[in-house]
Design a protein around this motif. Structure first.
Motif, mmCIF file in Angstrom:
data_model
loop_
_atom_site.group_PDB
_atom_site.id
_atom_site.type_symbol
_atom_site.label_atom_id
_atom_site.label_comp_id
_atom_site.label_asym_id
_atom_site.label_seq_id
_atom_site.Cartn_x
_atom_site.Cartn_y
_atom_site.Cartn_z
ATOM 1 N N LEU A 177 0.828 -1.205 0.000
ATOM 2 C CA LEU A 177 0.000 0.000 0.000
ATOM 3 C C LEU A 177 0.865 1.259 0.000
ATOM 4 N N VAL A 178 1.921 1.253 0.826
ATOM 5 C CA VAL A 178 2.815 2.413 0.893
ATOM 6 C C VAL A 178 3.517 2.632 -0.442
ATOM 7 N N VAL A 179 3.961 1.552 -1.075
ATOM 8 C CA VAL A 179 4.620 1.651 -2.379
ATOM 9 C C VAL A 179 3.658 2.219 -3.424
ATOM 10 N N ALA A 180 2.388 1.788 -3.378
ATOM 11 C CA ALA A 180 1.393 2.309 -4.322
ATOM 12 C C ALA A 180 1.174 3.802 -4.123
ATOM 13 N N VAL A 181 1.080 4.224 -2.860
ATOM 14 C CA VAL A 181 0.879 5.647 -2.569
ATOM 15 C C VAL A 181 2.107 6.458 -2.992
ATOM 16 N N PRO A 219 -2.179 4.140 -14.504
ATOM 17 C CA PRO A 219 -1.829 2.817 -13.961
ATOM 18 C C PRO A 219 -0.519 2.259 -14.498
ATOM 19 N N PHE A 220 -0.222 2.451 -15.776
ATOM 20 C CA PHE A 220 0.997 1.895 -16.357
ATOM 21 C C PHE A 220 2.234 2.493 -15.701
ATOM 22 N N THR A 221 2.265 3.812 -15.591
ATOM 23 C CA THR A 221 3.425 4.483 -15.003
ATOM 24 C C THR A 221 3.579 4.102 -13.540
ATOM 25 N N MET A 222 2.468 4.033 -12.815
ATOM 26 C CA MET A 222 2.530 3.642 -11.411
ATOM 27 C C MET A 222 3.074 2.228 -11.254
ATOM 28 N N LEU A 223 2.697 1.334 -12.170
ATOM 29 C CA LEU A 223 3.195 -0.044 -12.117
ATOM 30 C C LEU A 223 4.698 -0.081 -12.378
ATOM 31 N N SER A 272 6.336 1.186 -9.283
ATOM 32 C CA SER A 272 6.102 0.360 -8.096
ATOM 33 C C SER A 272 6.999 -0.867 -8.031
ATOM 34 N N VAL A 273 7.270 -1.491 -9.173
ATOM 35 C CA VAL A 273 8.030 -2.745 -9.186
ATOM 36 C C VAL A 273 9.420 -2.589 -8.564
ATOM 37 N N PRO A 274 10.250 -1.626 -9.022
ATOM 38 C CA PRO A 274 11.575 -1.507 -8.381
ATOM 39 C C PRO A 274 11.501 -1.074 -6.924
ATOM 40 N N LEU A 275 10.482 -0.292 -6.558
ATOM 41 C CA LEU A 275 10.352 0.125 -5.163
ATOM 42 C C LEU A 275 10.028 -1.060 -4.265
ATOM 43 N N TYR A 276 9.153 -1.940 -4.731
ATOM 44 C CA TYR A 276 8.831 -3.116 -3.906
ATOM 45 C C TYR A 276 10.015 -4.081 -3.836
#
Length: 246
Positions: free
Chosen positions: A208-212, A223-227, A230-234
């Motif tokens: 959830l924090v990574v998504a925010v 959504p594409f840019t957020m994905l 998000s991947v390298p952050l997670y």
């Protein structure tokens, strides 16, 4: 053991003055060099992701290129100065870290000196890794997406140089800073304030924090840019779990 020679307050102040002077001198020299190598800095590095032969586009088989325009009278000169200073800051980051290390090292014991030196080296590596991920992966993918997205075929995409540079610098510097997260985790773990089980137990909240955070980093919120962000952050979060003590 710590340095045996006792130093006065004025001795420390003089050392600090010399360290700051050396940092300013090195930074100014790099700025001057980059300023006069404008063609290489912009042609090969800064504007690289806007060209069809950028390595990521060739790797993915993407046929992409874009044309940038300047819309303001003084924008190109201001951007030249801004990019030169930011690039010099990135390049001189290891030297700045070295000067900080050299200033504080005499006050440390041998075991502390070894630990702090390792932390500085680890932090420098993660910073450059974040800069590389932001420049070579996140920014080109975002650029490719925005360049191909249209609300109507009657409205072609034309990008200004200012918006391009703004997105590039924000992505590169943001990922350079965000990638310092494992350094913080290692420090807290060494102090006994954070355990591996704690991080592992917070995985669902981490998503959830990574998504925010991804939504805050990306200017568009699509959504594409957020994905992509998000991947390298997670993965960075999972890497931090591996580094944390049990």
């Amino acid at each position: 053991m710590a340095q045996s020679t006792e130093m006065t307050f004025w001795d420390h102040l003089e050392d600090l003055r010399k360290s700051i002077f050396r940092m300013i001198a090195v930074f100014a020299a790099v700025v001057l060099g980059l300023f006069f190598f404008k063609d290489f800095l912009f042609g090969e590095v800064i504007l690289g992701p806007s060209k069809a032969d950028f390595f990521l586009y060739r790797l993915l088989g993407t046929d992409f290129s874009m044309e940038l325009v300047n819309l303001e009278v003084a924008a190109q000169f201001i951007i030249h100065m801004k990019v030169t200073f930011l690039s010099a800051l990135v390049l001189t980051f290891p030297y700045i870290i070295y000067e900080v290390w050299r200033f504080i090292a005499p006050a440390l014991y041998d075991n502390e000196r070894k630990a702090v030196r390792g932390a500085f080296l680890f932090a420098s590596f993660l910073f450059y890794l974040g800069v590389l991920v932001g420049y070579a992966l996140i920014f080109p993918l975002m650029l490719n997406f925005f360049a191909g997205y249209q609300v109507s075929p009657d409205i072609p995409n034309t990008f200004s140089l200012s918006s391009y540079i703004s997105l590039l610098t924000s992505m590169v510097l943001t990922f350079g800073i965000v990638f310092e997260f494992p350094t913080v985790v290692v420090a807290l773990s060494a102090l006994g304030l954070l355990k591996k089980g704690m991080l592992a137990g917070f995985r669902r909240y981490a998503v959830l924090v990574v998504a925010v955070l991804s939504a805050a980093i990306t200017p568009s919120g699509d959504p594409f840019t957020m994905l992509v962000v998000s991947v390298p952050l997670y993965l960075l979060y999972e890497f931090s779990i591996l580094l944390c003590r049990k």
